[in-house]
Scaffold this motif. Sequence first.
Motif, PDB file in Angstrom:
ATOM      1  N   GLY A  76      34.518  29.614 -25.109  1.00  0.00           N
ATOM      2  CA  GLY A  76      33.069  29.762 -24.974  1.00  0.00           C
ATOM      3  C   GLY A  76      32.676  30.596 -23.774  1.00  0.00           C
ATOM      4  N   PRO A  77      31.555  30.237 -23.101  1.00  0.00           N
ATOM      5  CA  PRO A  77      31.053  31.028 -21.982  1.00  0.00           C
ATOM      6  C   PRO A  77      32.115  31.233 -20.910  1.00  0.00           C
ATOM      7  CG  PRO A  77      29.461  29.348 -22.603  1.00  0.00           C
ATOM      8  CD  PRO A  77      30.726  29.045 -23.364  1.00  0.00           C
ATOM      9  N   GLY A  78      32.064  32.397 -20.271  1.00  0.00           N
ATOM     10  CA  GLY A  78      33.052  32.732 -19.264  1.00  0.00           C
ATOM     11  C   GLY A  78      32.419  32.990 -17.910  1.00  0.00           C
ATOM     12  N   PRO A  79      33.189  33.527 -16.984  1.00  0.00           N
ATOM     13  CA  PRO A  79      32.683  33.753 -15.630  1.00  0.00           C
ATOM     14  C   PRO A  79      31.718  34.923 -15.549  1.00  0.00           C
ATOM     15  CG  PRO A  79      34.917  34.595 -15.854  1.00  0.00           C
ATOM     16  CD  PRO A  79      34.614  33.868 -17.126  1.00  0.00           C
ATOM     17  N   GLY A  80      30.923  34.910 -14.504  1.00  0.00           N
ATOM     18  CA  GLY A  80      30.013  36.007 -14.207  1.00  0.00           C
ATOM     19  C   GLY A  80      30.132  36.364 -12.733  1.00  0.00           C
ATOM     20  N   ALA A  81      29.748  37.581 -12.382  1.00  0.00           N
ATOM     21  CA  ALA A  81      29.813  38.025 -10.994  1.00  0.00           C
ATOM     22  C   ALA A  81      28.502  38.707 -10.617  1.00  0.00           C
ATOM     23  CB  ALA A  81      30.981  38.979 -10.783  1.00  0.00           C
ATOM     24  N   ILE A  82      28.029  38.427  -9.398  1.00  0.00           N
ATOM     25  CA  ILE A  82      26.878  39.121  -8.829  1.00  0.00           C
ATOM     26  C   ILE A  82      27.409  40.037  -7.740  1.00  0.00           C
ATOM     27  CG2 ILE A  82      24.628  38.872  -7.741  1.00  0.00           C
ATOM     28  CD1 ILE A  82      24.606  35.974  -8.723  1.00  0.00           C
ATOM     29  N   LEU A  83      27.081  41.319  -7.826  1.00  0.00           N
ATOM     30  CA  LEU A  83      27.631  42.304  -6.893  1.00  0.00           C
ATOM     31  C   LEU A  83      26.539  42.876  -6.002  1.00  0.00           C
ATOM     32  CD1 LEU A  83      29.283  42.645  -9.859  1.00  0.00           C
ATOM     33  CD2 LEU A  83      30.711  43.986  -8.319  1.00  0.00           C
ATOM     34  N   PHE A  84      26.826  42.859  -4.677  1.00  0.00           N
ATOM     35  CA  PHE A  84      25.898  43.342  -3.665  1.00  0.00           C
ATOM     36  C   PHE A  84      26.514  44.542  -2.955  1.00  0.00           C
ATOM     37  CE2 PHE A  84      25.281  38.767  -4.166  1.00  0.00           C
ATOM     38  CZ  PHE A  84      23.909  38.672  -4.366  1.00  0.00           C
ATOM     39  N   HIS A  85      25.791  45.648  -2.919  1.00  0.00           N
ATOM     40  CA  HIS A  85      26.351  46.912  -2.416  1.00  0.00           C
ATOM     41  C   HIS A  85      26.111  47.100  -0.922  1.00  0.00           C
ATOM     42  CE1 HIS A  85      22.345  48.837  -2.118  1.00  0.00           C
ATOM     43  NE2 HIS A  85      22.047  48.176  -3.219  1.00  0.00           N
ATOM     44  N   GLY A  86      26.630  48.227  -0.403  1.00  0.00           N
ATOM     45  CA  GLY A  86      26.503  48.559   1.011  1.00  0.00           C
ATOM     46  C   GLY A  86      25.145  49.136   1.363  1.00  0.00           C
ATOM     47  N   ASN A  87      24.966  49.453   2.650  1.00  0.00           N
ATOM     48  CA  ASN A  87      23.630  49.828   3.123  1.00  0.00           C
ATOM     49  C   ASN A  87      23.280  51.296   2.902  1.00  0.00           C
ATOM     50  OD1 ASN A  87      25.159  51.104   5.105  1.00  0.00           O
ATOM     51  ND2 ASN A  87      23.930  50.338   6.808  1.00  0.00           N
ATOM     52  N   ALA A  88      24.246  52.123   2.514  1.00  0.00           N
ATOM     53  CA  ALA A  88      23.966  53.543   2.293  1.00  0.00           C
ATOM     54  C   ALA A  88      24.290  53.942   0.857  1.00  0.00           C
ATOM     55  CB  ALA A  88      24.743  54.400   3.276  1.00  0.00           C
ATOM     56  N   GLU A  89      24.165  52.982  -0.058  1.00  0.00           N
ATOM     57  CA  GLU A  89      24.416  53.250  -1.469  1.00  0.00           C
ATOM     58  C   GLU A  89      23.437  52.428  -2.298  1.00  0.00           C
ATOM     59  OE1 GLU A  89      28.504  52.211  -1.957  1.00  0.00           O
ATOM     60  OE2 GLU A  89      28.200  50.108  -1.482  1.00  0.00           O
ATOM     61  N   LEU A  90      23.499  52.614  -3.617  1.00  0.00           N
ATOM     62  CA  LEU A  90      22.628  51.888  -4.531  1.00  0.00           C
ATOM     63  C   LEU A  90      23.467  50.995  -5.442  1.00  0.00           C
ATOM     64  CD1 LEU A  90      20.124  54.733  -5.483  1.00  0.00           C
ATOM     65  CD2 LEU A  90      19.864  52.970  -3.729  1.00  0.00           C
ATOM     66  N   ALA A  91      22.797  50.080  -6.115  1.00  0.00           N
ATOM     67  CA  ALA A  91      23.503  49.081  -6.923  1.00  0.00           C
ATOM     68  C   ALA A  91      24.432  49.715  -7.945  1.00  0.00           C
ATOM     69  CB  ALA A  91      22.497  48.172  -7.616  1.00  0.00           C
ATOM     70  N   ASP A  92      23.941  50.740  -8.648  1.00  0.00           N
ATOM     71  CA  ASP A  92      24.774  51.295  -9.714  1.00  0.00           C
ATOM     72  C   ASP A  92      25.883  52.195  -9.201  1.00  0.00           C
ATOM     73  OD1 ASP A  92      22.736  52.945  -8.969  1.00  0.00           O
ATOM     74  OD2 ASP A  92      21.912  53.221 -10.965  1.00  0.00           O
ATOM     75  N   ASP A  93      25.947  52.433  -7.889  1.00  0.00           N
ATOM     76  CA  ASP A  93      27.111  53.129  -7.329  1.00  0.00           C
ATOM     77  C   ASP A  93      28.376  52.289  -7.466  1.00  0.00           C
ATOM     78  OD1 ASP A  93      25.961  55.570  -6.462  1.00  0.00           O
ATOM     79  OD2 ASP A  93      25.098  54.558  -4.728  1.00  0.00           O
ATOM     80  N   LEU A  94      28.221  50.963  -7.564  1.00  0.00           N
ATOM     81  CA  LEU A  94      29.387  50.085  -7.674  1.00  0.00           C
ATOM     82  C   LEU A  94      29.903  49.962  -9.104  1.00  0.00           C
ATOM     83  CD1 LEU A  94      28.632  47.038  -5.332  1.00  0.00           C
ATOM     84  CD2 LEU A  94      29.894  49.121  -4.826  1.00  0.00           C
ATOM     85  N   ILE A  95      29.120  50.420 -10.065  1.00  0.00           N
ATOM     86  CA  ILE A  95      29.502  50.201 -11.464  1.00  0.00           C
ATOM     87  C   ILE A  95      30.865  50.794 -11.804  1.00  0.00           C
ATOM     88  CG2 ILE A  95      28.892  50.713 -13.864  1.00  0.00           C
ATOM     89  CD1 ILE A  95      25.973  50.369 -13.100  1.00  0.00           C
ATOM     90  N   PRO A  96      31.152  52.057 -11.469  1.00  0.00           N
ATOM     91  CA  PRO A  96      32.464  52.605 -11.849  1.00  0.00           C
ATOM     92  C   PRO A  96      33.638  51.820 -11.273  1.00  0.00           C
ATOM     93  CG  PRO A  96      30.979  54.368 -11.190  1.00  0.00           C
ATOM     94  CD  PRO A  96      30.303  53.083 -10.817  1.00  0.00           C
ATOM     95  N   ALA A  97      33.530  51.419 -10.003  1.00  0.00           N
ATOM     96  CA  ALA A  97      34.644  50.722  -9.358  1.00  0.00           C
ATOM     97  C   ALA A  97      34.894  49.343  -9.954  1.00  0.00           C
ATOM     98  CB  ALA A  97      34.383  50.597  -7.856  1.00  0.00           C
TER      99      ALA A  97
END
Length: 280
Positions: A76-97
Amino acid sequence: MILRWLAAAVAVYLVYAAILFLLQRTMMYPGTRLAPGPSSLGADGAAVGVEEVALESEAGAIRAWYAPAAQTAPAGPGPGAILFHGNAELADDLIPAFRPLAELGVSALFVEYPGFGGEPGRPTETTIMAVAETAYDWLAGRNEVDAKLVIALGRSLGTGPAAALTLRRPIAALVLWAPFVSVGHLALRSYGVPPFLARDRFDTRAALREYDGAVILFHGRRDGVIPFSNSEILADAHPEARLVEWSCGHNDCPPRPDALWGPLSAFLEEAGLVDRGTFD
């Protein structure tokens, strides 16, 4: 004569400290000057398999990006993650990594900060944490996510809200990439001003001392922005914390993808959050 020189030095220092106090949020949040639309997203504004969502927080309506797990475990339901980025980037900059999280069966929510990339509001510890709490509630409410298996993951500045979220919501595991002890600690060590002048404190060490979940720290030995010693101090603050050392600085880490994903996937499996064999 000596007293005159001493008085002049004190006056200069007080002016210096006052300038830093007034400018600290400008220095701490340079991402407020970034325009939306980083290269991690396609021309249509959305990466394949990633959904843009609006988080209605006390700080206003802030955008985030949601990448659901590629598949969920049969149970059934699995884990989830909340990702917080650095101060000189935007949230979707972390998507590829961090797209490999989906292949591990982890649904990921990439959170923006108020004032970053054209978002409304101003970034402060209060407004960022309001968004962080809203992000948790949104993710934990998804049918495909088990609320007891939510991971907080932060990079650089983002390690502050990731750690602070453990004090406000049940977090199953904490992943910190280039973390700092606290903003006050950085203010003293990097700028020579007393910690109490920090308006946004983000006391990561205090959070780790209270947190009883699994913790992993990643840090470059040559980091000139947030010295490696910060992670050594934080590792001592949590009895079960695991510290992974990288041979790199701040913005050139990890030295290669497997230096992140090898230890991270093993950590998540040992914490009982993923079963890599299930998703092979």
